[in-house]
Design a protein around this motif. Structure first.
Motif, PDB file in Angstrom:
ATOM      1  N   PRO A 187     -14.948 -13.489   8.676  1.00 22.78           N
ATOM      2  CA  PRO A 187     -15.995 -12.461   8.620  1.00 22.78           C
ATOM      3  C   PRO A 187     -17.180 -12.899   7.765  1.00 22.78           C
ATOM      4  N   ASP A 188     -18.372 -12.617   8.259  1.00 23.34           N
ATOM      5  CA  ASP A 188     -19.592 -12.794   7.465  1.00 23.34           C
ATOM      6  C   ASP A 188     -19.831 -11.573   6.590  1.00 23.34           C
ATOM      7  N   LEU A 189     -19.390 -10.421   7.074  1.00 23.49           N
ATOM      8  CA  LEU A 189     -19.566  -9.154   6.357  1.00 23.49           C
ATOM      9  C   LEU A 189     -18.301  -8.330   6.496  1.00 23.49           C
ATOM     10  N   ILE A 190     -17.848  -7.767   5.373  1.00 26.84           N
ATOM     11  CA  ILE A 190     -16.722  -6.834   5.389  1.00 26.84           C
ATOM     12  C   ILE A 190     -17.218  -5.500   4.857  1.00 26.84           C
ATOM     13  N   VAL A 191     -17.039  -4.456   5.644  1.00 25.22           N
ATOM     14  CA  VAL A 191     -17.453  -3.113   5.244  1.00 25.22           C
ATOM     15  C   VAL A 191     -16.228  -2.371   4.722  1.00 25.22           C
ATOM     16  N   LEU A 192     -16.253  -2.026   3.429  1.00 21.30           N
ATOM     17  CA  LEU A 192     -15.142  -1.333   2.778  1.00 21.30           C
ATOM     18  C   LEU A 192     -15.436   0.162   2.808  1.00 21.30           C
ATOM     19  N   ALA A 193     -14.832   0.863   3.748  1.00 19.20           N
ATOM     20  CA  ALA A 193     -15.182   2.267   3.961  1.00 19.20           C
ATOM     21  C   ALA A 193     -13.947   3.152   4.079  1.00 19.20           C
ATOM     22  N   THR A 194     -12.900   2.801   3.351  1.00 19.87           N
ATOM     23  CA  THR A 194     -11.757   3.700   3.263  1.00 19.87           C
ATOM     24  C   THR A 194     -12.116   4.865   2.341  1.00 19.87           C
ATOM     25  N   PRO A 195     -11.351   5.958   2.344  1.00 18.69           N
ATOM     26  CA  PRO A 195     -11.596   7.023   1.375  1.00 18.69           C
ATOM     27  C   PRO A 195     -11.550   6.481  -0.061  1.00 18.69           C
ATOM     28  N   PRO A 196     -12.347   7.066  -0.967  1.00 20.93           N
ATOM     29  CA  PRO A 196     -12.515   6.485  -2.305  1.00 20.93           C
ATOM     30  C   PRO A 196     -11.253   6.450  -3.155  1.00 20.93           C
ATOM     31  N   HIS A 197     -10.254   7.273  -2.835  1.00 27.25           N
ATOM     32  CA  HIS A 197      -9.044   7.228  -3.656  1.00 27.25           C
ATOM     33  C   HIS A 197      -8.151   6.050  -3.293  1.00 27.25           C
ATOM     34  N   TYR A 198      -8.603   5.201  -2.358  1.00 29.82           N
ATOM     35  CA  TYR A 198      -7.900   3.961  -2.070  1.00 29.82           C
ATOM     36  C   TYR A 198      -8.634   2.748  -2.635  1.00 29.82           C
ATOM     37  N   ARG A 199      -9.686   2.982  -3.389  1.00 31.03           N
ATOM     38  CA  ARG A 199     -10.554   1.889  -3.831  1.00 31.03           C
ATOM     39  C   ARG A 199     -10.843   1.990  -5.333  1.00 31.03           C
ATOM     40  N   GLY A 200     -11.396   0.893  -5.854  1.00 27.13           N
ATOM     41  CA  GLY A 200     -12.036   0.942  -7.156  1.00 27.13           C
ATOM     42  C   GLY A 200     -11.159   0.794  -8.378  1.00 27.13           C
ATOM     43  N   THR A 201      -9.863   0.489  -8.217  1.00 21.81           N
ATOM     44  CA  THR A 201      -9.005   0.275  -9.377  1.00 21.81           C
ATOM     45  C   THR A 201      -8.164  -0.984  -9.144  1.00 21.81           C
ATOM     46  N   THR A 202      -7.347  -1.310 -10.131  1.00 19.15           N
ATOM     47  CA  THR A 202      -6.402  -2.421  -9.981  1.00 19.15           C
ATOM     48  C   THR A 202      -4.993  -1.920  -9.714  1.00 19.15           C
ATOM     49  N   GLN A 203      -4.845  -0.609  -9.492  1.00 19.12           N
ATOM     50  CA  GLN A 203      -3.535  -0.048  -9.199  1.00 19.12           C
ATOM     51  C   GLN A 203      -3.140  -0.348  -7.750  1.00 19.12           C
ATOM     52  N   THR A 232     -13.499   6.322 -15.064  1.00 15.27           N
ATOM     53  CA  THR A 232     -14.378   5.158 -15.234  1.00 15.27           C
ATOM     54  C   THR A 232     -13.666   4.000 -15.924  1.00 15.27           C
ATOM     55  N   THR A 233     -12.755   4.297 -16.819  1.00 14.26           N
ATOM     56  CA  THR A 233     -12.040   3.212 -17.512  1.00 14.26           C
ATOM     57  C   THR A 233     -11.206   2.379 -16.543  1.00 14.26           C
ATOM     58  N   GLU A 234     -10.796   2.996 -15.429  1.00 18.01           N
ATOM     59  CA  GLU A 234     -10.027   2.268 -14.419  1.00 18.01           C
ATOM     60  C   GLU A 234     -10.920   1.467 -13.483  1.00 18.01           C
ATOM     61  N   VAL A 235     -12.191   1.875 -13.392  1.00 16.89           N
ATOM     62  CA  VAL A 235     -13.102   1.254 -12.439  1.00 16.89           C
ATOM     63  C   VAL A 235     -13.819   0.035 -13.017  1.00 16.89           C
ATOM     64  N   TRP A 236     -14.085   0.030 -14.307  1.00 11.49           N
ATOM     65  CA  TRP A 236     -14.845  -1.070 -14.912  1.00 11.49           C
ATOM     66  C   TRP A 236     -14.242  -2.445 -14.645  1.00 11.49           C
ATOM     67  N   PRO A 237     -12.910  -2.628 -14.716  1.00 10.26           N
ATOM     68  CA  PRO A 237     -12.366  -3.958 -14.410  1.00 10.26           C
ATOM     69  C   PRO A 237     -12.695  -4.433 -12.997  1.00 10.26           C
ATOM     70  N   VAL A 238     -12.777  -3.498 -12.054  1.00 11.30           N
ATOM     71  CA  VAL A 238     -13.124  -3.868 -10.676  1.00 11.30           C
ATOM     72  C   VAL A 238     -14.603  -4.245 -10.590  1.00 11.30           C
ATOM     73  N   ALA A 239     -15.451  -3.505 -11.309  1.00 12.60           N
ATOM     74  CA  ALA A 239     -16.875  -3.855 -11.341  1.00 12.60           C
ATOM     75  C   ALA A 239     -17.062  -5.270 -11.890  1.00 12.60           C
ATOM     76  N   LYS A 240     -16.320  -5.598 -12.927  1.00 14.79           N
ATOM     77  CA  LYS A 240     -16.402  -6.945 -13.510  1.00 14.79           C
ATOM     78  C   LYS A 240     -15.915  -7.992 -12.521  1.00 14.79           C
ATOM     79  N   LEU A 241     -14.819  -7.680 -11.808  1.00 14.90           N
ATOM     80  CA  LEU A 241     -14.292  -8.598 -10.794  1.00 14.90           C
ATOM     81  C   LEU A 241     -15.330  -8.868  -9.709  1.00 14.90           C
ATOM     82  N   LEU A 242     -16.008  -7.816  -9.251  1.00 11.09           N
ATOM     83  CA  LEU A 242     -17.021  -7.979  -8.211  1.00 11.09           C
ATOM     84  C   LEU A 242     -18.197  -8.810  -8.708  1.00 11.09           C
TER      85      LEU A 242
END
Length: 272
Positions: A93-109, A139-149
């Motif tokens: 893929p050249d582009l991946i669109v991540l469009a699942t509901p938000p409670h499946y995204r944004g953490t390392t859980q 937000t404390t759960e999301v910051w590690p993912v922001a750093k990863l990105l």
């Protein structure tokens, strides 16, 4: 010439309304991508657990003017299936669109770590378009993912598309060209709640309702035009579901399916 005409491969993760639309959601990412890429677009796959939804989407697309873009589209239930398929075909893929509901995204859980899974599976090569909100976690759960990105090497975009409206770009150019500091930004959003047919929208533990799912665009524009927010100055009040004025009579869902403590407010007013 080959670099101009080669197919641009897109993988959709999530086949919901924001990706493919429905009878009352006219904006959707697939339509925008089709318009922009034209015949270059080749959708290599759709990842979604719903067989019926993907069948419906592909039936509609294959009967449309963009049918050739979906002629090779595969339905995958998991990212692992995508990896195995791409190993066999050599298509990436050249582009991946991540469009699942938000409670499946944004953490390392596990189970809420889509970004982590995608980067692990595909590396830094594909661009990633992350639907907003990035997550409904703390937000404390999301910051590690922001750093990863930030560190992944992927080109990243988030679905705050209102920034790119001509009127908004004109406003920001006036602000920047004249070195203006905004004194105040007023924003108001009203949701036609009777049109919301997804139970998860009414659940604070899942999609958190119109403030998080839609009015977040207005919050983004407030930051874009007015500058960053000092969170310590934020004040808010809400009309809750248990108050007399919060009893809604024309709902499309049965709110009894939502735990009482997780039911969303009816009105939220905030300032900073």
């Amino acid at each position: 010439m080959a670099g101009i005409t080669r197919k641009f491969h897109v993988l959709f993760i999530g086949a919901g309304n924001i990706t493919f639309g429905n009878d009352n959601v006219l904006w959707n990412h697939s339509l925008q991508i089709e318009t922009y890429l034209g015949a270059r677009l080749e959708v290599i796959g759709i990842v979604d657990p719903s067989v019926e939804r993907v069948k419906q989407v592909l039936h509609q697309k294959c009967a449309s003017a963009t049918a050739t873009c979906y002629s090779k589209t595969k339905h995958f239930l998991t990212l692992h299936e995508v990896q195995e398929q791409l190993k066999r075909t050599g298509v990436h893929p050249d582009l991946i669109v991540l469009a699942t509901p938000p409670h499946y995204r944004g953490t390392t859980q596990p189970g809420r770590d889509l970004e982590v899974q995608v980067i692990s599976a595909f590396g830094p090569a594909p661009g990633l378009f992350c639907e907003k909100p990035i997550s409904t976690a703390q937000t404390t759960e999301v910051w590690p993912v922001a750093k990863l990105l930030q560190q992944s090497g992927n080109k990243i975009a988030v679905g705050y598309m209102l920034r790119y409206l001509q009127v908004v770009q004109k406003a920001i150019s006036i602000i920047r060209d004249n070195n203006i500091k905004a004194m105040a930004v007023n924003a108001r959003y009203s949701m036609a709640y009777s049109k919301v047919r997804k139970v998860d929208w009414w659940n604070k533990a899942k999609q958190c309702g119109p403030i998080v799912e839609q009015a977040t665009h207005f919050c983004d524009l407030c930051r874009y035009l007015g500058g960053e927010i000092d969170l310590d100055t934020v004040r808010a009040c809400a009309l809750e579901h248990y108050e007399s004025a919060g009893k809604l009579l024309n709902m499309s869902v049965d709110e009894s399916q939502v735990p009482v403590e997780e039911r969303i407010p009816r009105v939220t007013a905030a300032f900073w």
